[in-house]
Design a protein around this motif. Sequence first.
Motif, PDB file in Angstrom:
ATOM      1  N   VAL A 300       0.864  -1.186   0.000  1.00 33.77           N
ATOM      2  CA  VAL A 300       0.000   0.000   0.000  1.00 33.77           C
ATOM      3  C   VAL A 300       0.898   1.233   0.000  1.00 33.77           C
ATOM      4  N   MET A 301       0.727   2.114  -0.968  1.00 29.84           N
ATOM      5  CA  MET A 301       1.514   3.353  -1.004  1.00 29.84           C
ATOM      6  C   MET A 301       0.572   4.558  -0.991  1.00 29.84           C
ATOM      7  N   ARG A 302       0.826   5.465  -0.064  1.00 26.35           N
ATOM      8  CA  ARG A 302       0.020   6.690   0.054  1.00 26.35           C
ATOM      9  C   ARG A 302       0.918   7.907  -0.130  1.00 26.35           C
ATOM     10  N   PHE A 303       0.506   8.818  -0.991  1.00 26.96           N
ATOM     11  CA  PHE A 303       1.293  10.030  -1.220  1.00 26.96           C
ATOM     12  C   PHE A 303       0.382  11.238  -1.000  1.00 26.96           C
ATOM     13  N   ASN A 304       0.707  12.039  -0.020  1.00 28.48           N
ATOM     14  CA  ASN A 304      -0.051  13.273   0.226  1.00 28.48           C
ATOM     15  C   ASN A 304       0.865  14.454  -0.053  1.00 28.48           C
ATOM     16  N   GLU A 305       0.450  15.314  -0.958  1.00 26.36           N
ATOM     17  CA  GLU A 305       1.349  16.371  -1.402  1.00 26.36           C
ATOM     18  C   GLU A 305       0.615  17.704  -1.510  1.00 26.36           C
ATOM     19  N   ALA A 306       1.385  18.787  -1.384  1.00 25.69           N
ATOM     20  CA  ALA A 306       0.839  20.126  -1.612  1.00 25.69           C
ATOM     21  C   ALA A 306       1.867  20.919  -2.403  1.00 25.69           C
ATOM     22  N   LEU A 307       1.393  21.622  -3.432  1.00 28.06           N
ATOM     23  CA  LEU A 307       2.292  22.455  -4.237  1.00 28.06           C
ATOM     24  C   LEU A 307       1.854  23.906  -4.125  1.00 28.06           C
ATOM     25  N   ILE A 308       2.830  24.771  -3.932  1.00 27.90           N
ATOM     26  CA  ILE A 308       2.529  26.188  -3.691  1.00 27.90           C
ATOM     27  C   ILE A 308       3.263  27.043  -4.719  1.00 27.90           C
ATOM     28  N   GLY A 309       2.592  28.135  -5.145  1.00 21.58           N
ATOM     29  CA  GLY A 309       3.243  29.114  -6.031  1.00 21.58           C
ATOM     30  C   GLY A 309       3.576  28.507  -7.372  1.00 21.58           C
ATOM     31  N   ASN A 310       4.859  28.447  -7.702  1.00 20.66           N
ATOM     32  CA  ASN A 310       5.255  27.880  -8.997  1.00 20.66           C
ATOM     33  C   ASN A 310       6.064  26.598  -8.819  1.00 20.66           C
ATOM     34  N   ALA A 311       5.746  25.875  -7.757  1.00 19.16           N
ATOM     35  CA  ALA A 311       6.454  24.604  -7.509  1.00 19.16           C
ATOM     36  C   ALA A 311       6.220  23.638  -8.676  1.00 19.16           C
ATOM     37  N   LYS A 312       7.254  22.849  -8.945  1.00 21.04           N
ATOM     38  CA  LYS A 312       7.145  21.852 -10.029  1.00 21.04           C
ATOM     39  C   LYS A 312       7.398  20.470  -9.446  1.00 21.04           C
ATOM     40  N   LYS A 313       6.507  19.544  -9.758  1.00 15.88           N
ATOM     41  CA  LYS A 313       6.680  18.201  -9.206  1.00 15.88           C
ATOM     42  C   LYS A 313       6.312  17.148 -10.240  1.00 15.88           C
ATOM     43  N   THR A 314       7.118  16.107 -10.289  1.00 18.34           N
ATOM     44  CA  THR A 314       6.818  14.957 -11.154  1.00 18.34           C
ATOM     45  C   THR A 314       6.720  13.727 -10.269  1.00 18.34           C
ATOM     46  N   PHE A 315       5.647  12.986 -10.432  1.00 21.80           N
ATOM     47  CA  PHE A 315       5.460  11.775  -9.623  1.00 21.80           C
ATOM     48  C   PHE A 315       5.295  10.571 -10.530  1.00 21.80           C
ATOM     49  N   ARG A 316       6.139   9.574 -10.319  1.00 20.27           N
ATOM     50  CA  ARG A 316       5.973   8.282 -10.998  1.00 20.27           C
ATOM     51  C   ARG A 316       5.730   7.252  -9.911  1.00 20.27           C
ATOM     52  N   GLY A 317       4.667   6.521 -10.008  1.00 23.95           N
ATOM     53  CA  GLY A 317       4.383   5.497  -8.996  1.00 23.95           C
ATOM     54  C   GLY A 317       3.949   4.226  -9.708  1.00 23.95           C
ATOM     55  N   THR A 318       4.582   3.115  -9.384  1.00 21.77           N
ATOM     56  CA  THR A 318       4.306   1.883 -10.126  1.00 21.77           C
ATOM     57  C   THR A 318       3.972   0.727  -9.199  1.00 21.77           C
ATOM     58  N   VAL A 319       2.904   0.054  -9.532  1.00 17.55           N
ATOM     59  CA  VAL A 319       2.555  -1.209  -8.881  1.00 17.55           C
ATOM     60  C   VAL A 319       2.798  -2.277  -9.942  1.00 17.55           C
ATOM     61  N   ASP A 320       3.734  -3.181  -9.676  1.00 13.40           N
ATOM     62  CA  ASP A 320       4.239  -4.077 -10.715  1.00 13.40           C
ATOM     63  C   ASP A 320       4.078  -5.536 -10.277  1.00 13.40           C
ATOM     64  N   PHE A 321       3.134  -6.221 -10.891  1.00 13.73           N
ATOM     65  CA  PHE A 321       2.857  -7.619 -10.523  1.00 13.73           C
ATOM     66  C   PHE A 321       3.607  -8.556 -11.458  1.00 13.73           C
ATOM     67  N   ARG A 322       4.528  -9.344 -10.884  1.00  7.91           N
ATOM     68  CA  ARG A 322       5.292 -10.286 -11.706  1.00  7.91           C
ATOM     69  C   ARG A 322       4.635 -11.664 -11.691  1.00  7.91           C
ATOM     70  N   GLU A 323       4.920 -12.393 -12.764  1.00 15.08           N
ATOM     71  CA  GLU A 323       4.317 -13.716 -12.908  1.00 15.08           C
ATOM     72  C   GLU A 323       4.601 -14.572 -11.670  1.00 15.08           C
ATOM     73  N   GLY A 324       3.587 -15.135 -11.107  1.00 14.68           N
ATOM     74  CA  GLY A 324       3.753 -16.018  -9.945  1.00 14.68           C
ATOM     75  C   GLY A 324       3.328 -15.384  -8.630  1.00 14.68           C
ATOM     76  N   CYS A 325       3.076 -14.081  -8.619  1.00 12.00           N
ATOM     77  CA  CYS A 325       2.725 -13.427  -7.343  1.00 12.00           C
ATOM     78  C   CYS A 325       1.228 -13.598  -7.068  1.00 12.00           C
ATOM     79  N   LYS A 326       0.781 -14.829  -7.107  1.00 10.33           N
ATOM     80  CA  LYS A 326      -0.654 -15.090  -7.000  1.00 10.33           C
ATOM     81  C   LYS A 326      -1.234 -14.533  -5.708  1.00 10.33           C
ATOM     82  N   ALA A 327      -2.434 -14.012  -5.807  1.00  8.10           N
ATOM     83  CA  ALA A 327      -3.177 -13.449  -4.667  1.00  8.10           C
ATOM     84  C   ALA A 327      -2.481 -12.246  -4.055  1.00  8.10           C
TER      85      ALA A 327
END
Lengths: 421, 481
Positions: A300-327
Amino acid sequence: MKLNAKVNNLPVLTMNSLKLNAAPLDIDIEFKENRTLKPACLPKGITVESGVGSDELADRFKKLGIGNPKEMIVAGKYPIYNTQGFATGMGSDIDKLMKLTGTGADVYTIDSSYKSDSPILLHYVFADGDNVLDNTFIHAKEGSESTIIMYYSCDDLIADIKPGDDGKLAADKNTGLSDNLTADINDDRLGILTADKKGFSGNQTRVYLEKNAKVHLIKVQMLDKGFLFFDDIGGYSEADSSFEVTKLELGAGNVYDGLNEAQMGYRSDFRVNYGYIGLPDTVCDINYNDVFWGKKSNGVMRFNEALIGNAKKTFRGTVDFREGCKAASGDEQEDVLLFGEDIVNKTIPLILGEEEDVEGRHAATIGKLSDDMLFYMQSRGIDKRKAEELMVEASITSISSRIPSEELQARITQYIRNVFS
Amino acid sequence: MEIRKDTPIDIEKDKDGILLDDVNRELYDFKDEEKDEDFYKVDEGLTPDIIREISEEKNDPEWMREFRLKSLEIYNNIEVPDWGPPIDGLDMDRIVTYVRHKSDMKSDWNEVPEDIKNAFEKLGIPQAEREALAGVGAQYDSELVYHNVREDVKADGVIYTDMESALTGEYADMVKEHFMKLVPPTDHKFAALHGAVWSGGSFVYVPKGVKVDIPLQSYFRLNARGAGQFEHTLIIVDEEADLHFIEGCSAPKYNVANLHAGCVELYVARNAHLRYSTIENWSKNMYNLNTKRALVEEGGTIEWISGSFGSHESYLYPTSVLKGDDSHAEFTGVTFAGKGQNLDTGAKMIHIGRRTSSFIDTKSICKSGGISTYRSSVVIGKNAEGAKASVNCGSLMLDSISRSDTVPAIEMRTDKADVGHEAKIGRISDEAVFYLMSRGITEAEARAMIVSGFASPVSKELPLEYAAEMNNLIKLEMEGG
């Protein structure tokens, strides 16, 4: 030294015009001599070994069986991570940087016998002009339970704290180590915003959790705005382990954050609580990947963010299920509050699936404070500015409440109030 | 477990013992052997001489000839994308970019050459025209072979014709003003390719205030082996007007690569409404590198309905540029990737005007080793105050030898807008299958029913006949029957 690094690589490439596939990190800095944390004493069950070189570290990872040959099969998809035996979020260029600069790692070994809720504090204090790289490997042995706080700041207020009377840990001016955080939470020096100091703090932290190990890694960054801060985390979790990362990015003007967690073991558990406030004229680039290999693993990943003025933000978030990770089950949520006509917020939340029997979800909400909420607050005599402050405080403190230190929580709350004052 | 036996199917079992059936595509995969003497073809490959030959063959105006040659130059200078499905199997030196029947386009179905007529009869196009359409265009390989529009629609001033006629006819200036302005050849490599070798397609103009109650349809059939189809569709819906346009595509399967690099440009004027529906069922040797884009003015609405079932590989992201204040876009799509398919589909929304809104709702299904990628971008510009965007994507994996990825990007440059995004990936619930089986339905049918239900947001947006076709395609994919 100079390095034109490419970091925070998106696990699968997308349209180049979006400029999300990776972030450039150009370094032209003379680094200080390696700093080695030398705690006066550590609690029984925890040992530290300093200055372990890159090659030696890589050998140790191999001996521990870290790394997965299957990673090579999807080499086309992961052009960067496959070169790392123990993957991190920012990628192999940070390994190169550590090696080129000869930055040795501090290796913390947490014995199976160590089970404590009391946090171990590693306080990284920075002076104006400090350019420092830190490399840490935490090896949590089977069944151990630990909480580690890594705190980055330009003040040494915590160092003023007296060592605990039980003699477990002593504070050090440069490496404040204490599990007895009892500062006065009303201290008006807490959370003061300063912007006069400049510097560079580059960090790589890897955590290996053996079976049934439990680690709560807390990282709080409250450097001055003139700092470039990068934090490259790698996690590798065996069966029935529990890895929690609580992260607060609050001060530095230029932030790069990466994390790659490999949930290798059956029923491994992984949590991220992430809070970020982007001030005007600041830039933040984030790349968090949760990779599921083990059956019934949960993330479980939670990201709480606030941007003010001319702030610049890039967010990459990946949930990656590989073969065999059943359930397996993966969940990712990003909530961003925007306060500025010139902000730039980029978000790319990925779900990658090569296993049928999984449940994956990601969600994002991005926008301003809702008119209904604002009206509700104003009708109760709370002006717009205060309403915004309250919403950001509620969002960020829901993250910082995971920190078992009243003092640090108070600092964070005060910081938010200062931002809006 | 039973599966339908009324048509021949190949059956294999996955590791969980569930029956997986290769798709029977007899309906679409029939081949009409083309007699060389009936067809005109250019040589394989892409050279300035070939471009000049196509241009001459089509009697292009001078500006178009220059446009084609310039596009070829751009094509040669742009790299193949380094993201998305690999297209190494596509060798442009082996693709024939222009193939046409020596017969002219007809407006009477009885005059269409017998072999071509048979192909469209099998696909049910004339029947659909009689029953549910206001006009039909039928393209066979590189040129339209049939075009017709109902008299009452014509009387309202609606223009529905082939692109070649439009280029030199009464609306030549309008075509020149809009042709590849929304999708310039510099946009990407295959837009440049399209600019160089385009042929066929439709031009539609709906005058101010005219509401076309019954859909128009273009059907594209690529029959030639190792050929490319590059049709251009240009639709202009003037102020307060309304149109539903349906596009269908199919081809027989060959053991060499075929290429489709069409281009769709849609102009939706103030307060106009356009619904653009596509059921894409190219054969599974097809590289589908198609580009679709709409420009929406104040108060206008574009609705995309998209079903992607065919092709070996697809890159398809219909784009809505919400230029006017209060303009709106919706994209509803379903993608079904089976054995040997790598389908990369999604949508792009670009918010420029104030109070613009967009909604994306997609469903991806993959099976038997198919790869399905949902890819999108939502960009909220700096001046798009009050914009709202919502993205909802669901993925259903039917086995563990397939792959499903979700790659959505969001970019915001103002705080005066709201974006929500949600994506889910999962499998067919065992409980749901058990429930249906306990009521006498076979497992294969139960799974097909659940998948049809999963895709229902798309099918319910289509006219009944097309919804039935889409459900039939899902059934084909699931049951092979």
